[in-house]
Design a protein around this motif. Structure first.
Motif, short mmCIF file in Angstrom:
data_model
loop_
_atom_site.label_atom_id
_atom_site.label_comp_id
_atom_site.label_asym_id
_atom_site.label_seq_id
_atom_site.Cartn_x
_atom_site.Cartn_y
_atom_site.Cartn_z
N SER A 4 0.56 -0.96 -0.14
CA SER A 4 0.24 0.40 -0.08
C SER A 4 0.88 1.11 -0.16
N PHE A 5 2.16 0.91 0.55
CA PHE A 5 2.84 2.07 0.54
C PHE A 5 3.77 2.68 -0.67
N ALA A 6 3.53 1.44 -1.57
CA ALA A 6 4.63 1.90 -2.68
C ALA A 6 4.65 3.02 -4.04
N PRO A 7 2.45 3.34 -3.89
CA PRO A 7 2.62 4.40 -4.70
C PRO A 7 2.55 5.56 -3.84
N ALA A 8 2.93 5.48 -2.34
CA ALA A 8 3.40 6.44 -2.05
C ALA A 8 4.22 6.82 -2.06
N ALA A 12 5.81 10.65 -3.58
CA ALA A 12 6.41 11.27 -2.91
C ALA A 12 7.66 12.26 -3.49
N ASN A 13 8.44 11.28 -4.62
CA ASN A 13 9.39 11.82 -5.13
C ASN A 13 9.05 12.95 -6.23
N ASP A 14 7.57 12.30 -7.04
CA ASP A 14 6.91 12.80 -8.12
C ASP A 14 6.79 14.29 -7.33
N ALA A 15 6.37 14.57 -6.05
CA ALA A 15 5.56 15.81 -5.74
C ALA A 15 6.69 16.77 -5.56
N ALA A 16 7.44 15.82 -4.90
CA ALA A 16 8.94 17.11 -4.16
C ALA A 16 10.04 16.77 -5.05
N GLY A 17 10.12 15.69 -5.56
CA GLY A 17 11.19 15.85 -6.05
C GLY A 17 11.86 16.60 -6.85
N GLN A 18 11.34 17.64 -7.07
CA GLN A 18 11.72 19.23 -8.19
C GLN A 18 12.14 19.95 -6.93
N GLN A 19 11.33 20.20 -5.91
CA GLN A 19 11.90 20.85 -5.14
C GLN A 19 12.92 20.90 -4.76
N ASN A 20 13.13 22.23 -3.58
CA ASN A 20 14.97 22.64 -3.65
C ASN A 20 15.14 21.95 -1.85
N HIS A 21 16.00 21.17 -2.13
CA HIS A 21 16.49 21.07 -0.60
C HIS A 21 17.57 21.11 -0.48
N ARG A 42 5.90 15.08 1.86
CA ARG A 42 7.22 15.50 1.65
C ARG A 42 8.13 15.21 2.36
N ALA A 43 7.71 14.51 3.70
CA ALA A 43 8.11 13.89 4.56
C ALA A 43 8.95 12.28 4.23
N LEU A 44 8.03 12.03 3.37
CA LEU A 44 8.70 10.43 2.92
C LEU A 44 9.55 10.78 1.86
N HIS A 45 9.93 11.65 0.76
CA HIS A 45 11.12 12.17 0.35
C HIS A 45 12.46 12.85 1.21
N VAL A 46 11.84 13.54 1.76
CA VAL A 46 13.65 13.53 2.82
C VAL A 46 14.10 13.01 3.40
N LEU A 47 13.01 11.55 3.99
CA LEU A 47 13.69 10.83 4.75
C LEU A 47 14.32 9.98 3.94
N GLN A 48 14.42 9.85 2.29
CA GLN A 48 14.36 9.09 1.89
C GLN A 48 16.45 9.90 1.24
N LYS A 49 16.25 11.36 1.37
CA LYS A 49 16.95 11.88 0.63
C LYS A 49 18.36 12.38 1.38
N VAL A 50 17.57 12.30 3.27
CA VAL A 50 18.87 13.28 3.62
C VAL A 50 19.66 12.22 3.72
N ASP A 51 21.71 13.35 4.19
CA ASP A 51 22.18 12.21 4.20
C ASP A 51 22.37 11.13 6.27
N VAL A 52 21.60 11.54 6.92
CA VAL A 52 21.70 10.89 8.05
C VAL A 52 20.29 11.37 8.21
N ILE A 53 19.47 10.56 9.72
CA ILE A 53 18.42 10.86 9.97
C ILE A 53 18.78 10.29 11.57
N ALA A 54 18.47 11.93 12.05
CA ALA A 54 18.40 11.75 13.74
C ALA A 54 17.49 11.69 14.48
N CYS A 55 16.98 10.60 15.64
CA CYS A 55 15.65 9.73 16.37
C CYS A 55 15.66 10.02 17.25
N GLU A 56 14.40 9.94 17.92
CA GLU A 56 14.52 9.53 19.23
C GLU A 56 14.98 8.29 19.92
#
Length: 299
Positions: A4-8, A12-21, A42-56
């Motif tokens: 169910s999340f494959a289309p998401a 996400a990449n289609d919607a936010a991929g061309q935005q400036n990060h 947008r969150a799904l795209h950024v979580l794939q794109k960043v170099d590292v994820i800091a988390c609780e």
């Protein structure tokens, strides 16, 4: 990955991929408070794109990422929680200064709202680096939106009250004088004690949000004096995470005595001092007296 999340992910990449990060940026990412479908594209795209994820909690975040089909090795997850936030912030700043993108996520909801993240964001900003928020789920706004609270007087976010009985009782007494709505958070092992303490608010309404967005979500509104009994009726009512709205109370008019005392004190004292003394002398609400003092000053 759940199919169910494959289309998401693709969306996400289609919607936010061309935005400036921009690089050298801390991305503060809101994640679901229960229902995984509440993640933003947008969150799904950024979580794939960043170099590292800091988390609780790295284990919790890894589990969430895998549910979405995002594969990040453990080396790309950095623990930043309440016990190490100051030191870990320096690690994040070093990586940002090297041009990396870092995302920060808490265990649920919007980071830095009664969760770690505020010190991290402050340290990054103080270092002259950018903090970019990605809005999303928040238990505070979620419970407010379902409470039926009109919002005419605004609201105050208090979060968790003190765990020690005496300090908690003192905090509840302050709520008696607060005419605006107040949003509280509480854990299941302390909800019964909180309900007992809130009983002093009498007939003032409280909306209880339990397990918000999850399978057994429950939202009910009861009088403060009945909250403890309502919780005790069924054992399941004391399970799960809680977000509560103490509804705003009707704004009372000041008595003739309150107005008279203000008129005597305002010419001699600063406004806040005059209001504080008038409240102590008359026993009236500070908020009501403050509004009346402003009117007298403007007049």
């Amino acid at each position: 990955m759940s199919a169910s999340f494959a289309p998401a992910l693709a969306a996400a990449n289609d919607a936010a991929g061309q935005q400036n990060h921009p690089a050298s940026t801390l991305y503060v990412v809101a994640t679901p408070i229960g229902n995984l479908a509440d993640i933003s594209l947008r969150a799904l795209h950024v979580l794939q794109k960043v170099d590292v994820i800091a988390c609780e909690d790295t284990r919790h975040t890894q589990q969430m990422l895998r549910a979405y089909g995002i594969d990040r090795p453990g080396s790309q997850l950095l623990a930043v929680h309440q016990h190490n936030e100051a030191e870990a912030a320096q690690t994040v700043i070093t990586r940002l200064a090297q041009g990396e993108r870092v995302a920060y996520v808490s265990d649920a909801g919007t980071p830095a709202i009664s969760d770690p993240g505020a010190r991290l964001a402050a340290a990054v900003r103080q270092a002259g680096l950018r903090v970019l928020p990605l809005p999303g789920a928040s238990s505070v706004i979620t419970v407010l939106s379902a409470s039926g609270m009109t919002g005419e007087n605004g609201f105050v976010f208090t979060g968790f009250l003190p765990s020690k009985a005496g300090e908690r009782q003192h905090a509840v007494q302050a709520l008696v004088q607060e005419s605006r709505a107040v949003v509280l958070l509480e854990a299941p092992h302390r909800i019964e004690a909180l309900a007992q303490a809130l009983g002093v608010l009498g007939e003032r309404r409280i909306t209880v949000g339990r397990e918000l967005t999850k399978q057994f979500e429950q939202i009910e509104t009861v009088a403060a004096q009945d909250l403890a009994a309502w919780l005790a009726e069924k054992p399941e009512r004391q399970r799960g995470e809680f977000a509560l709205v103490v509804h705003d109370s009707p704004v009372a008019e000041t008595s003739g005595e309150g107005l008279r005392v203000l008129q005597l004190l305002l010419p001699e004292l600063p406004l806040k001092t005059a209001v504080k003394l008038a409240a102590e002398i008359t026993g009236e609400s500070k908020n009501v007296l403050y509004d009346q003092a402003l009117m007298l000053k403007n007049a």
